[in-house]
Scaffold this active site. Structure first.
Site, PDB file in Angstrom:
ATOM      1  N   PHE A 280       3.581  -0.274  -0.389  1.00  0.00           N
ATOM      2  CA  PHE A 280       2.841  -0.996   0.248  1.00  0.00           C
ATOM      3  C   PHE A 280       1.266  -0.653  -0.191  1.00  0.00           C
ATOM      4  CE2 PHE A 280       0.797  -3.656   3.353  1.00  0.00           C
ATOM      5  CZ  PHE A 280       1.495  -4.856   3.278  1.00  0.00           C
TER       6      PHE A 280
ATOM      7  N   ALA B  75       4.735   2.680   4.675  1.00  0.00           N
ATOM      8  CA  ALA B  75       4.396   3.642   5.472  1.00  0.00           C
ATOM      9  C   ALA B  75       5.246   4.131   6.384  1.00  0.00           C
ATOM     10  CB  ALA B  75       2.742   3.835   5.960  1.00  0.00           C
TER      11      ALA B  75
ATOM     12  N   GLU C  82       8.013   3.737   6.387  1.00  0.00           N
ATOM     13  CA  GLU C  82       9.598   4.457   6.018  1.00  0.00           C
ATOM     14  C   GLU C  82       9.237   5.654   5.585  1.00  0.00           C
ATOM     15  OE1 GLU C  82       9.964  -0.126   6.260  1.00  0.00           O
ATOM     16  OE2 GLU C  82       8.347   1.295   5.031  1.00  0.00           O
TER      17      GLU C  82
ATOM     18  N   VAL D 178      -2.500   2.482   4.913  1.00  0.00           N
ATOM     19  CA  VAL D 178      -2.473   1.584   5.980  1.00  0.00           C
ATOM     20  C   VAL D 178      -3.958   0.866   6.063  1.00  0.00           C
ATOM     21  CG1 VAL D 178      -1.663   0.814   8.249  1.00  0.00           C
ATOM     22  CG2 VAL D 178      -0.660   2.648   7.155  1.00  0.00           C
ATOM     23  N   ILE D 179      -4.374  -0.465   5.969  1.00  0.00           N
ATOM     24  CA  ILE D 179      -5.570  -0.953   6.082  1.00  0.00           C
ATOM     25  C   ILE D 179      -5.253  -1.833   7.168  1.00  0.00           C
ATOM     26  CG2 ILE D 179      -7.028  -2.523   4.930  1.00  0.00           C
ATOM     27  CD1 ILE D 179      -5.988  -1.642   2.050  1.00  0.00           C
TER      28      ILE D 179
ATOM     29  N   GLU E 242      -6.095  -7.967  11.053  1.00  0.00           N
ATOM     30  CA  GLU E 242      -6.504  -8.837  12.249  1.00  0.00           C
ATOM     31  C   GLU E 242      -5.728  -8.479  13.321  1.00  0.00           C
ATOM     32  OE1 GLU E 242      -7.150 -12.665  10.929  1.00  0.00           O
ATOM     33  OE2 GLU E 242      -8.505 -12.315   9.470  1.00  0.00           O
ATOM     34  N   THR E 243      -4.615  -7.827  13.116  1.00  0.00           N
ATOM     35  CA  THR E 243      -3.534  -7.699  14.561  1.00  0.00           C
ATOM     36  C   THR E 243      -3.173  -6.507  14.762  1.00  0.00           C
ATOM     37  OG1 THR E 243      -1.694  -7.586  13.029  1.00  0.00           O
ATOM     38  CG2 THR E 243      -2.405  -9.969  13.528  1.00  0.00           C
TER      39      THR E 243
ATOM     40  N   HIS F 298      -0.882  -4.733  14.361  1.00  0.00           N
ATOM     41  CA  HIS F 298       0.295  -4.313  13.552  1.00  0.00           C
ATOM     42  C   HIS F 298      -0.179  -2.717  12.920  1.00  0.00           C
ATOM     43  CE1 HIS F 298       2.709  -4.243   9.701  1.00  0.00           C
ATOM     44  NE2 HIS F 298       3.638  -4.289  10.450  1.00  0.00           N
TER      45      HIS F 298
ATOM     46  N   ARG G 139     -11.275   6.082  -1.619  1.00  0.00           N
ATOM     47  CA  ARG G 139     -10.525   7.101  -1.569  1.00  0.00           C
ATOM     48  C   ARG G 139      -9.556   7.456  -2.345  1.00  0.00           C
ATOM     49  NH1 ARG G 139     -12.798   5.768   2.834  1.00  0.00           N
ATOM     50  NH2 ARG G 139     -13.320   6.862   4.702  1.00  0.00           N
TER      51      ARG G 139
END
Length: 166
Positions: free
Chosen positions: A27, A61, A63, A92-93, A96-97, A99, A138
């Protein structure tokens, strides 16, 4: 504020390298593939050949801890005692939720659990950022690719485990 540290070459040289496992998320591949590329380049620079590093790609991420645990438990193609270290790499970015909170938090918790049970170093290479631009910075070589830092941390930890910890 950026974190910069340098170790001496002798802190990063590994006698008789065996195997490093990289568990990486597919991802956000523009980020993770660049992190993995720089990580592998650095490991090679310090003596690990291509056949001494396995990269296991997982969907995301979430998994990463599942596969990391399998490696730590010896449920991989080699025994756990043949593993010098494991590097978990993902990105992981925030969206809006909520998640982001669940995925980043549980992936972090899972990697941490594996690190506490494994008999080899487990390196936390999960970027958790607010924006795509932060992730890109990064993963950029111009800004100091974090994949290189993950590799150096790994080498340092392998030496600590081998020399100082029984």
């Amino acid at each position: 504020m950026k974190s910069k540290w340098d170790l001496k070459s002798e802190d990063l040289s590994i006698e008789n390298p065996v195997k490093i496992i990289v568990v990486a998320s597919l991802f956000n591949p523009d980020i993770t593939k660049e992190l993995v590329r720089c990580c592998l380049y650095t490991l090679e620079e310090y003596g690990y050949s291509n056949d001494q590093v396995d990269v296991l790609w997982v969907p995301g991420a979430w998994e990463i801890p599942q596969i990391a645990k399998k490696v730590a438990d010896g449920d991989y193609s080699i025994n756990a005692d043949e593993v010098d270290a494991l590097i978990a790499i993902g990105c992981v970015i925030k969206g809006e939720t909520p998640h982001f909170d669940f995925v980043a938090g549980e992936a972090s918790r899972g990697i941490s659990m594996v690190a506490r049970q494994a008999d080899f170093p487990v390196i936390f290479g999960l970027l958790t950022v607010d924006t795509w631009e932060q992730a890109l910075a990064r993963a950029s070589e111009a800004e100091g690719n974090k994949g290189r830092e993950f590799a150096k941390s790994t080498l340092h930890m392998i030496n600590l485990y081998r020399q100082n910890l029984k």
